[in-house]
Design a protein around this motif. Structure first.
Motif, PDB file in Angstrom:
ATOM      1  N   SER A 162       5.123 -12.331 -12.630  1.00 11.76           N
ATOM      2  CA  SER A 162       3.903 -12.960 -13.006  1.00 11.76           C
ATOM      3  C   SER A 162       2.975 -13.035 -11.777  1.00 11.76           C
ATOM      4  CB  SER A 162       4.149 -14.302 -13.373  1.00 11.76           C
ATOM      5  OG  SER A 162       4.646 -15.229 -12.478  1.00 11.76           O
ATOM      6  N   LEU A 163       3.337 -12.879 -10.638  1.00 15.51           N
ATOM      7  CA  LEU A 163       2.409 -12.963  -9.315  1.00 15.51           C
ATOM      8  C   LEU A 163       1.751 -11.621  -9.008  1.00 15.51           C
ATOM      9  CD1 LEU A 163       4.086 -15.421  -6.846  1.00 15.51           C
ATOM     10  CD2 LEU A 163       2.044 -15.980  -8.416  1.00 15.51           C
ATOM     11  N   SER A 164       2.241 -10.428  -9.910  1.00 12.81           N
ATOM     12  CA  SER A 164       1.780  -9.051  -9.423  1.00 12.81           C
ATOM     13  C   SER A 164       0.476  -8.905 -10.388  1.00 12.81           C
ATOM     14  CB  SER A 164       2.778  -8.222  -9.835  1.00 12.81           C
ATOM     15  OG  SER A 164       2.489  -6.730  -9.879  1.00 12.81           O
ATOM     16  N   HIS A 165      -0.505  -8.606  -9.596  1.00 12.52           N
ATOM     17  CA  HIS A 165      -1.872  -8.263 -10.202  1.00 12.52           C
ATOM     18  C   HIS A 165      -2.055  -6.820 -10.297  1.00 12.52           C
ATOM     19  CE1 HIS A 165      -4.319 -12.145  -9.960  1.00 12.52           C
ATOM     20  NE2 HIS A 165      -3.019 -12.522  -9.421  1.00 12.52           N
ATOM     21  N   THR A 166      -1.045  -5.967  -9.996  1.00 15.71           N
ATOM     22  CA  THR A 166      -1.085  -4.503 -10.185  1.00 15.71           C
ATOM     23  C   THR A 166      -1.567  -4.114 -11.579  1.00 15.71           C
ATOM     24  OG1 THR A 166       0.693  -4.244  -8.579  1.00 15.71           O
ATOM     25  CG2 THR A 166       0.248  -2.356  -9.852  1.00 15.71           C
ATOM     26  N   GLN A 167      -2.220  -3.247 -11.916  1.00 14.92           N
ATOM     27  CA  GLN A 167      -2.780  -2.692 -13.060  1.00 14.92           C
ATOM     28  C   GLN A 167      -2.552  -1.240 -13.214  1.00 14.92           C
ATOM     29  OE1 GLN A 167      -6.658  -4.193 -14.329  1.00 14.92           O
ATOM     30  NE2 GLN A 167      -6.273  -6.117 -13.533  1.00 14.92           N
ATOM     31  N   ALA A 181      -0.766  -7.148  -5.168  1.00 14.27           N
ATOM     32  CA  ALA A 181      -1.262  -6.041  -5.983  1.00 14.27           C
ATOM     33  C   ALA A 181      -0.771  -4.450  -5.215  1.00 14.27           C
ATOM     34  CB  ALA A 181      -2.663  -5.770  -6.207  1.00 14.27           C
ATOM     35  N   SER A 182      -0.453  -3.520  -5.797  1.00 16.70           N
ATOM     36  CA  SER A 182       0.225  -2.209  -5.223  1.00 16.70           C
ATOM     37  C   SER A 182      -0.647  -0.914  -5.437  1.00 16.70           C
ATOM     38  CB  SER A 182       1.607  -1.967  -5.813  1.00 16.70           C
ATOM     39  OG  SER A 182       2.546  -3.410  -5.730  1.00 16.70           O
ATOM     40  N   THR A 183      -0.676  -0.157  -4.579  1.00 19.39           N
ATOM     41  CA  THR A 183      -0.638   1.125  -4.993  1.00 19.39           C
ATOM     42  C   THR A 183       0.585   1.955  -4.908  1.00 19.39           C
ATOM     43  OG1 THR A 183      -1.074   1.901  -2.624  1.00 19.39           O
ATOM     44  CG2 THR A 183      -2.931   1.204  -3.684  1.00 19.39           C
ATOM     45  N   ASN A 224       0.710  -1.216   0.058  1.00 20.26           N
ATOM     46  CA  ASN A 224      -0.020   0.073  -0.007  1.00 20.26           C
ATOM     47  C   ASN A 224       0.883   1.120   0.069  1.00 20.26           C
ATOM     48  OD1 ASN A 224      -2.587   1.155  -0.156  1.00 20.26           O
ATOM     49  ND2 ASN A 224      -2.883   0.995   1.898  1.00 20.26           N
ATOM     50  N   GLY A 225       1.883   1.554  -0.942  1.00 15.52           N
ATOM     51  CA  GLY A 225       2.360   2.647  -1.171  1.00 15.52           C
ATOM     52  C   GLY A 225       3.895   2.812  -0.525  1.00 15.52           C
ATOM     53  N   ASP A 226       4.738   3.461  -1.126  1.00 15.06           N
ATOM     54  CA  ASP A 226       6.244   3.616  -0.735  1.00 15.06           C
ATOM     55  C   ASP A 226       6.697   2.584  -0.506  1.00 15.06           C
ATOM     56  OD1 ASP A 226       5.319   6.750  -0.672  1.00 15.06           O
ATOM     57  OD2 ASP A 226       5.496   6.832   1.551  1.00 15.06           O
ATOM     58  N   LEU A 227       6.789   1.847  -1.802  1.00 12.86           N
ATOM     59  CA  LEU A 227       7.527   0.765  -1.709  1.00 12.86           C
ATOM     60  C   LEU A 227       8.873   0.934  -1.703  1.00 12.86           C
ATOM     61  CD1 LEU A 227       4.645   0.039  -3.287  1.00 12.86           C
ATOM     62  CD2 LEU A 227       6.014  -1.704  -4.676  1.00 12.86           C
ATOM     63  N   ILE A 228       9.257   2.027  -2.093  1.00  9.01           N
ATOM     64  CA  ILE A 228      10.968   2.621  -2.429  1.00  9.01           C
ATOM     65  C   ILE A 228      10.962   3.936  -2.003  1.00  9.01           C
ATOM     66  CG2 ILE A 228      12.729   2.909  -3.872  1.00  9.01           C
ATOM     67  CD1 ILE A 228      11.142   0.717  -5.889  1.00  9.01           C
ATOM     68  N   THR A 229      12.064   4.471  -1.475  1.00  8.86           N
ATOM     69  CA  THR A 229      12.191   5.640  -0.923  1.00  8.86           C
ATOM     70  C   THR A 229      13.049   6.170  -2.268  1.00  8.86           C
ATOM     71  OG1 THR A 229      12.237   5.426   1.387  1.00  8.86           O
ATOM     72  CG2 THR A 229      13.630   7.378   0.388  1.00  8.86           C
ATOM     73  N   ARG A 279     -25.937  -6.102  -8.849  1.00  9.64           N
ATOM     74  CA  ARG A 279     -26.180  -5.368  -7.797  1.00  9.64           C
ATOM     75  C   ARG A 279     -25.035  -4.845  -7.251  1.00  9.64           C
ATOM     76  NH1 ARG A 279     -23.872  -8.980  -3.452  1.00  9.64           N
ATOM     77  NH2 ARG A 279     -22.594 -10.617  -4.267  1.00  9.64           N
ATOM     78  N   ASP A 280     -24.969  -4.224  -6.075  1.00  5.71           N
ATOM     79  CA  ASP A 280     -23.933  -3.336  -5.554  1.00  5.71           C
ATOM     80  C   ASP A 280     -22.906  -4.461  -4.930  1.00  5.71           C
ATOM     81  OD1 ASP A 280     -24.675  -0.834  -6.541  1.00  5.71           O
ATOM     82  OD2 ASP A 280     -26.665  -0.963  -5.096  1.00  5.71           O
ATOM     83  N   LEU A 281     -21.864  -4.686  -5.491  1.00 10.66           N
ATOM     84  CA  LEU A 281     -20.988  -5.803  -4.704  1.00 10.66           C
ATOM     85  C   LEU A 281     -20.242  -5.096  -3.746  1.00 10.66           C
ATOM     86  CD1 LEU A 281     -19.490  -7.201  -8.192  1.00 10.66           C
ATOM     87  CD2 LEU A 281     -20.787  -8.265  -6.601  1.00 10.66           C
ATOM     88  N   PRO A 282     -20.127  -5.845  -2.463  1.00 11.07           N
ATOM     89  CA  PRO A 282     -19.218  -5.562  -1.537  1.00 11.07           C
ATOM     90  C   PRO A 282     -17.897  -5.098  -1.967  1.00 11.07           C
ATOM     91  CG  PRO A 282     -20.308  -7.403  -0.907  1.00 11.07           C
ATOM     92  CD  PRO A 282     -20.497  -7.354  -2.411  1.00 11.07           C
ATOM     93  N   SER A 283     -17.334  -4.029  -1.260  1.00 12.95           N
ATOM     94  CA  SER A 283     -16.204  -3.451  -1.724  1.00 12.95           C
ATOM     95  C   SER A 283     -15.058  -2.979  -0.678  1.00 12.95           C
ATOM     96  CB  SER A 283     -16.269  -2.438  -2.932  1.00 12.95           C
ATOM     97  OG  SER A 283     -16.779  -1.220  -2.511  1.00 12.95           O
ATOM     98  N   ILE A 284     -13.685  -2.890  -0.910  1.00 11.00           N
ATOM     99  CA  ILE A 284     -12.871  -2.291  -0.159  1.00 11.00           C
ATOM    100  C   ILE A 284     -11.942  -1.497  -0.715  1.00 11.00           C
ATOM    101  CG2 ILE A 284     -10.919  -2.928   1.576  1.00 11.00           C
ATOM    102  CD1 ILE A 284     -12.407  -5.298   2.743  1.00 11.00           C
ATOM    103  N   ALA A 285     -11.329  -0.381  -0.330  1.00 12.88           N
ATOM    104  CA  ALA A 285     -10.466   0.332  -1.197  1.00 12.88           C
ATOM    105  C   ALA A 285      -9.316   0.493  -0.485  1.00 12.88           C
ATOM    106  CB  ALA A 285     -11.318   2.012  -1.250  1.00 12.88           C
ATOM    107  N   PHE A 286      -7.975   0.798  -1.368  1.00 12.53           N
ATOM    108  CA  PHE A 286      -6.762   1.021  -0.855  1.00 12.53           C
ATOM    109  C   PHE A 286      -6.380   2.297  -1.560  1.00 12.53           C
ATOM    110  CE2 PHE A 286      -7.880  -3.426  -0.619  1.00 12.53           C
ATOM    111  CZ  PHE A 286      -7.676  -3.779   0.636  1.00 12.53           C
ATOM    112  N   VAL A 287      -5.494   3.087  -0.670  1.00  9.61           N
ATOM    113  CA  VAL A 287      -5.021   4.216  -1.184  1.00  9.61           C
ATOM    114  C   VAL A 287      -3.856   4.685  -0.279  1.00  9.61           C
ATOM    115  CG1 VAL A 287      -6.758   5.800  -0.139  1.00  9.61           C
ATOM    116  CG2 VAL A 287      -5.171   6.691  -1.938  1.00  9.61           C
TER     117      VAL A 287
END
Length: 399
Positions: free
Chosen positions: A160-165, A135-137, A102-107, A238-246
């Motif tokens: 290959s295991l990264s799902h980051t888009q 997956a990453s932000t 969830n962010g700041d992978l690298i300085t 339908r409105d699917l349950p969801s979670i957000a990351f930032v």
């Protein structure tokens, strides 16, 4: 004489190549990482679908603010070793279905041009050893003089295991996307994970070295999110349950800290967790992210938003009343992740926020969360439900 000249010429070429080749190779490697085909083409890259496990649940471990790459000729090496140890300890004990960086992978401001993106390979290597997809932000430190979000994405995409888009064309930032989660043997998703790029940092190779990139979710991104949400409802009925990351927390987090949480130095059994970054650093100056926050509360079944950035905070709260944001259909929980990496500021103990998403036969989602500390202990185990903020829990914050 001719043979002597030829021999001298060959020796000169070999000597010159020896001197120049490493520099040329380094620049070539840098160039191909910076100017690879644009990631827009990779946005729809097919990956194995995220699926619930046999218990009809989905376990996420969050690694936030790893900050690899600080002082790479000295103490930063030990920091990266320690950060890798934290990840290994958490992964060995938790065995999650999925990891979110969830962010700041690298300085980025501490890295060199020729190897700045390769720190993501070190992070990926640990995840690959445990065979866990992720997956990453991206965060503000992932865009600095010698590091760009585009180059970081290009490097991460090689795994290959990264799902980051990649964000759709025209949307500010790089990591604005969503991932569906499916029940076993189903083509209809049961939940959605949203990822947002809160931007921030410095433009790549900007000689002024100012933090010129806006550090908030812009209206164009909020509009994309709204359209994506509506399209998913239309497609699936339908409105699917969801979670957000930032990475950088929306202003709602600051409002919670100022109006709901106890004062600095005090603890609450209703809102347990570390609260020592006071006041926390939120997006913008409190006004630029209002369109984004409005889109959040207008999203049915949005359960929670999870942020990093503020290393001394690791609590969960309830959505507050915010000036400029009209009450919507949702009041999502707001949660800080736990500072995972040994890079970055602060001496608080390291760990990882974990989420357990459980689903009943009707597709309704319940979420339990806890923090797994580096030493193996578990703190802040709570149910993020309708009575969170009333129920009482242990005040142990891992410190």
């Amino acid at each position: 004489m001719k043979m002597y000249c030829l021999s001298f010429l060959v020796k000169a070429i070999v000597s010159l190549s020896t001197m120049l080749f490493p520099t040329l190779l380094s620049r070539w490697l840098t160039t191909i990482s910076l100017f690879s085909p644009r990631a827009d083409d990779w946005h729809a890259t097919r990956k194995p679908a995220l699926q619930l496990n046999l218990e009809n649940s989905f376990h996420i471990s969050i690694f936030s603010d790893l900050h690899y790459g600080e002082e790479e000729n000295g103490w930063g090496i030990d920091q990266d070793v320690n950060s890798t140890r934290v990840m290994n300890n958490v992964l060995s004990r938790e065995k999650p279905n999925f990891v979110i960086l969830n962010g700041d992978l690298i300085t980025g401001e501490n890295t060199y041009l020729q190897n700045s993106t390769h720190y993501v390979d070190a992070i990926a290597s640990t995840l690959e050893q445990h065979n866990v997809p992720w997956a990453s932000t991206y965060g503000n430190h992932d865009s600095q003089y010698n590091l760009s979000r585009e180059a970081l994405f290009a490097q991460e995409h090689k795994h290959s295991l990264s799902h980051t888009q990649h964000s759709p064309p025209g949307i500010p930032g790089v990591t604005n996307y969503y991932l569906p989660i499916y029940p076993p043997n189903s083509t209809t998703p049961i939940a959605i994970l949203y990822f947002f790029d809160s931007q921030g940092g410095s433009a790549f190779q900007d000689s002024s070295n100012t933090q010129s990139i806006p550090n908030w979710i812009e209206p164009a991104t909020a509009a994309w999110f709204t359209n994506a949400r509506d399209s998913l409802k239309e497609k699936h009925g339908r409105d699917l349950p969801s979670i957000a990351f930032v990475h950088i927390p929306p202003t709602a987090f600051l409002t919670v800290q100022q109006t709901i949480l106890p004062k600095l130095g005090q603890k609450s059994s209703q809102f347990p967790g570390l609260n020592e970054d006071v006041p926390l650093a939120a997006e913008g100056d409190g006004g630029q992210d209002i369109p984004f926050m409005q889109a959040l509360v207008d999203t049915p079944n949005l359960h929670s938003i999870h942020s990093g950035h503020d290393h001394g905070d690791a609590w969960c709260g309830n959505w507050p009343d915010i000036k400029g944001v009209v009450a919507g259909v949702s009041k999502p929980h707001v949660c800080f992740c736990k500072h995972t990496g040994y890079g970055g500021y602060g001496n608080w103990n390291r760990g990882s926020r974990n989420l357990m998403l459980r689903f009943d036969g009707e597709g309704r989602m319940e979420v339990e969360t806890w923090v797994r500390m580096e030493d193996g202990s578990v703190v802040q185990r709570v149910d993020l439900n309708a009575t969170y903020g009333v129920d009482r829990y242990s005040v142990d914050d891992g410190e």
